[in-house]
Design an enzyme around this catalytic site. Structure first.
Site, PDB file in Angstrom:
ATOM      1  N   GLU A 357     110.656 123.795  53.953  1.00  0.00           N
ATOM      2  CA  GLU A 357     110.168 124.582  55.085  1.00  0.00           C
ATOM      3  C   GLU A 357     108.875 124.025  55.669  1.00  0.00           C
ATOM      4  O   GLU A 357     108.698 123.971  56.881  1.00  0.00           O
ATOM      5  CB  GLU A 357     109.965 126.038  54.673  1.00  0.00           C
ATOM      6  CG  GLU A 357     109.596 126.928  55.849  1.00  0.00           C
ATOM      7  CD  GLU A 357     109.358 128.366  55.435  1.00  0.00           C
ATOM      8  OE1 GLU A 357     109.493 129.251  56.294  1.00  0.00           O
ATOM      9  OE2 GLU A 357     109.024 128.606  54.257  1.00  0.00           O
ATOM     10  N   SER A 527     104.617 125.567  62.369  1.00  0.00           N
ATOM     11  CA  SER A 527     105.682 124.572  62.555  1.00  0.00           C
ATOM     12  C   SER A 527     105.968 124.284  64.014  1.00  0.00           C
ATOM     13  O   SER A 527     106.527 123.247  64.350  1.00  0.00           O
ATOM     14  CB  SER A 527     106.964 125.065  61.873  1.00  0.00           C
ATOM     15  OG  SER A 527     107.388 126.290  62.452  1.00  0.00           O
ATOM     16  N   THR A 549     105.030 130.040  55.167  1.00  0.00           N
ATOM     17  CA  THR A 549     104.018 129.036  55.444  1.00  0.00           C
ATOM     18  C   THR A 549     104.205 128.359  56.796  1.00  0.00           C
ATOM     19  O   THR A 549     103.239 127.868  57.376  1.00  0.00           O
ATOM     20  CB  THR A 549     104.018 127.957  54.343  1.00  0.00           C
ATOM     21  OG1 THR A 549     105.339 127.415  54.204  1.00  0.00           O
ATOM     22  CG2 THR A 549     103.602 128.563  53.009  1.00  0.00           C
ATOM     23  N   CYS A 550     105.440 128.334  57.312  1.00  0.00           N
ATOM     24  CA  CYS A 550     105.656 127.697  58.622  1.00  0.00           C
ATOM     25  C   CYS A 550     105.047 128.526  59.747  1.00  0.00           C
ATOM     26  O   CYS A 550     104.761 128.003  60.822  1.00  0.00           O
ATOM     27  CB  CYS A 550     107.146 127.521  58.882  1.00  0.00           C
ATOM     28  SG  CYS A 550     107.757 125.970  58.246  1.00  0.00           S
ATOM     29  N   PHE A 551     104.898 129.835  59.506  1.00  0.00           N
ATOM     30  CA  PHE A 551     104.398 130.720  60.552  1.00  0.00           C
ATOM     31  C   PHE A 551     103.052 131.348  60.184  1.00  0.00           C
ATOM     32  O   PHE A 551     102.572 132.242  60.879  1.00  0.00           O
ATOM     33  CB  PHE A 551     105.425 131.821  60.824  1.00  0.00           C
ATOM     34  CG  PHE A 551     106.813 131.295  61.073  1.00  0.00           C
ATOM     35  CD1 PHE A 551     107.097 130.587  62.222  1.00  0.00           C
ATOM     36  CD2 PHE A 551     107.814 131.470  60.133  1.00  0.00           C
ATOM     37  CE1 PHE A 551     108.366 130.082  62.454  1.00  0.00           C
ATOM     38  CE2 PHE A 551     109.088 130.965  60.355  1.00  0.00           C
ATOM     39  CZ  PHE A 551     109.366 130.269  61.514  1.00  0.00           C
TER      40      PHE A 551
END
Length: 582
Positions: A357, A527, A549-551
């Site tokens: 991710e 991301s 963690t991507c957002f």
């Protein structure tokens, strides 16, 4: 395969007169210059080079480019994009250094109970030099000072007595074997004192304790005297490469003495710190084509699969492996760290789907969809093959032998996903990783790092910043909560009560990294670009918090009390692997 390669080139500019594109037996493109009767892997361009640039060939016929403006060379053909990236990299140095200088790490006082070396001898005191941040030791009996720890002086220089051998436990704690008497002990026969207290293994494995164990290993395996490294600021990368690679790797354990040519000054730690910053920032120079930022995240680095465009890239990766090992061994920080999956590789941990991710969210989401849906009903016609693009060329890789003929279905899709994840992290970088680890292990064994998990390893290598909680709160957004919600109020109350280590761990838990951008939380990236820290109301009161963690998003359940919130969040950030992190 060949048709796909040819189709990928149709949209590219036409070749200059006298040039022809061909494919070798492995399907790799190369170009023939019928004028000079030579070949090259790099596609020639009919476009003019930027002003001040010149194309040349070395003694082996390899094309390189000379920038007469800066008196530098590169293997990459200069384009507007490359030159802009290089200028941004150069212009960011001052801001980057200001941010980097704020980093620190827990310094363990030798008088603490969890110090593996035990208390100082009577009459000795440990102090910190404010100019270099190094510890030194004061002998009040004879009123002298020294850099060496009196508890370890002479140990590295003196061989073990005849018949004795030093080994390490599974936890990398040294112990000593007396083959004459067939006994073992934690006491070092050279000093009569415990190398590490025999009961220290039972101490709770706090981060501070782990640092103590690692520092002990480094200290007890250091080499006497110093190693001098002389470099020029104008050719820092090349000079450092030559100096480090021609030095015996074990000698890099000696005390560092860095000297910038043409500058006066003695290195008591400050010059070394500057060298580590400047060189680690230089590694990011896009002209070297060695590393790239992971997805939209502009803090974490991953190996560039196209690094082979630099013909010396494997030597450089071996050099960078040595450099990173030196930073850890000597307790110095580097400017920009790596992705969490890279640290897991250093620790020999298995990579899982979740690790995707943070480096490729789009690919991760597509694989999650395959995992969560019945692909037999969707008729996707998937096979054990992965296609990918490299420098405009479409390549295909079989995930297992005969994979192009093996269809993916509900019964074998988990195997397909596991092989796909493994391939995604290794594709095109196997040789680079091998060279990096070869360089690293020549300085000290990777096994010394087994005390740490991947998040602690990032803190050890990159340090911690002094996190501004007011700035953090000011640039946080909420979903299904408001700034006045009890849970939000409790959250910030808890964050303000944390020490810097716990704040860094919380930041890692939610964003995937312990580092804050130079511009503070206002410039936090996700991301898809700029992404504010977000707290969202999700789940039930007995659930654990989750992170995306991507957002940069924290899923915070509606806990009923401050104590419950503290308990659940503390558990989540300390035990993220397996259930707390999405």
């Amino acid at each position: 395969m060949m048709a796909a390669q040819q189709a990928a080139t149709t949209a590219e500019e036409s070749l200059p007169d006298g040039w022809e594109m061909r494919f070798d037996q492995y399907g790799r493109r190369y170009y023939v210059d019928h004028t000079t009767k030579s070949t090259t892997w790099e596609r020639p361009s009919s476009q003019l080079l930027p002003q001040g640039w010149e194309m040349r060939k070395d003694s082996r016929g390899r094309v390189y480019y000379v920038d007469h403006n800066t008196r530098s060379t590169t293997w990459l053909r200069p384009t507007t994009h490359i030159i802009d990236a290089h200028e941004r990299w150069q212009n960011s140095r001052n801001d980057a250094q200001a941010s980097w200088e704020q980093r620190f790490l827990i310094q363990s006082n030798c008088g603490n109970a969890d110090d593996p070396l035990g208390p100082l001898p009577e009459g000795w005191e440990k102090r910190s030099d404010p100019n270099s941040a190094r510890f030194y030791f004061v002998n009040h009996e004879n009123r002298t000072t020294q850099w060496e720890d009196p508890r370890t002086q002479g140990v590295a220089d003196t061989p073990l007595p005849e018949g004795w051998e030093m080994r390490y436990t599974d936890q990398n704690v040294p112990f000593f074997i007396d083959h004459m008497k067939k006994t073992t002990t934690y006491n070092d026969p050279r000093t009569g004192k415990p190398g590490i207290h025999s009961n220290s293994v039972s101490i709770a494995k706090t981060f501070r304790w782990k640092i103590c164990q690692f520092r002990y290993l480094c200290l007890s395996n250091s080499v006497p005297h110093h190693v001098k490294i002389g470099v020029s600021r104008k050719t820092l990368f090349e000079d450092s490469f030559l100096e480090i690679m021609r030095t015996n790797a074990v000698d890099l354990r000696r005390r560092l003495y860095i000297q910038f040519k043409g500058e006066e000054g003695l290195d008591y730690g400050g010059i070394s710190r500057e060298w580590f910053f400047l060189l680690s920032h230089e590694v990011l120079n896009p002209m070297y084509c060695l590393f790239m930022y992971a997805g939209g995240n502009n803090y974490s680095l991953q190996i560039n699969p196209a690094s082979f465009i630099n013909p010396d890239h494997l030597k450089y990766f071996e050099f960078i492996g040595r450099f990173v090992a030196m930073a850890l061994f000597h307790g110095k920080f580097i400017y920009s760290g790596f992705t969490m999956p890279f640290y897991k590789k250093m620790l020999n941990k298995k990579l899982v789907l979740k690790d995707l991710e943070s480096v490729d969210s789009q690919f991760y989401n597509s694989v999650v969809w395959i995992r969560d849906n019945d692909i037999n009903e969707c008729q996707m016609e998937l096979y054990f093959v992965s296609d990918y693009e490299l420098l405009g060329e479409i390549k295909s890789h079989e995930l297992k032998e005969g994979g192009k003929d093996i269809a993916v279905n509900e019964s074998n899709k988990l195997e397909y996903i596991e092989l796909l994840v493994e391939w995604r992290f290794n594709r095109g970088v196997e040789q680079q990783l091998k060279a990096f680890f070869s360089g690293f292990k020549s300085v000290f064994p990777l096994e010394w790092l087994q005390y740490f998990d991947e998040r602690e390893l990032e803190l050890l290598l990159c340090g911690m910043q002094d996190i501004d909680v007011d700035d953090w709160e000011r640039h946080t957004v909420y979903r299904h909560y408001s700034p006045a919600s009890n849970q939000v109020t409790w959250f910030w109350q808890w964050v303000r009560a944390l020490d810097q280590e716990k704040r860094a761990r919380l930041l890692q838990f939610v964003t995937g990294t312990c580092r804050v951008p130079v511009g503070g939380f206002a410039e936090l990236m996700g991301s898809t670009g700029s992404q504010s820290f977000c707290i969202e109301r999700v789940g039930k009161k007995n659930w654990l918090p989750r992170s995306h963690t991507c957002f940069n998003r924290l899923d915070l359940p509606p806990y009923r009390s401050y104590e419950q919130l503290v308990e659940k969040l503390s558990l989540a950030i300390e035990m993220t692997e397996g259930f707390g992190n999405e």
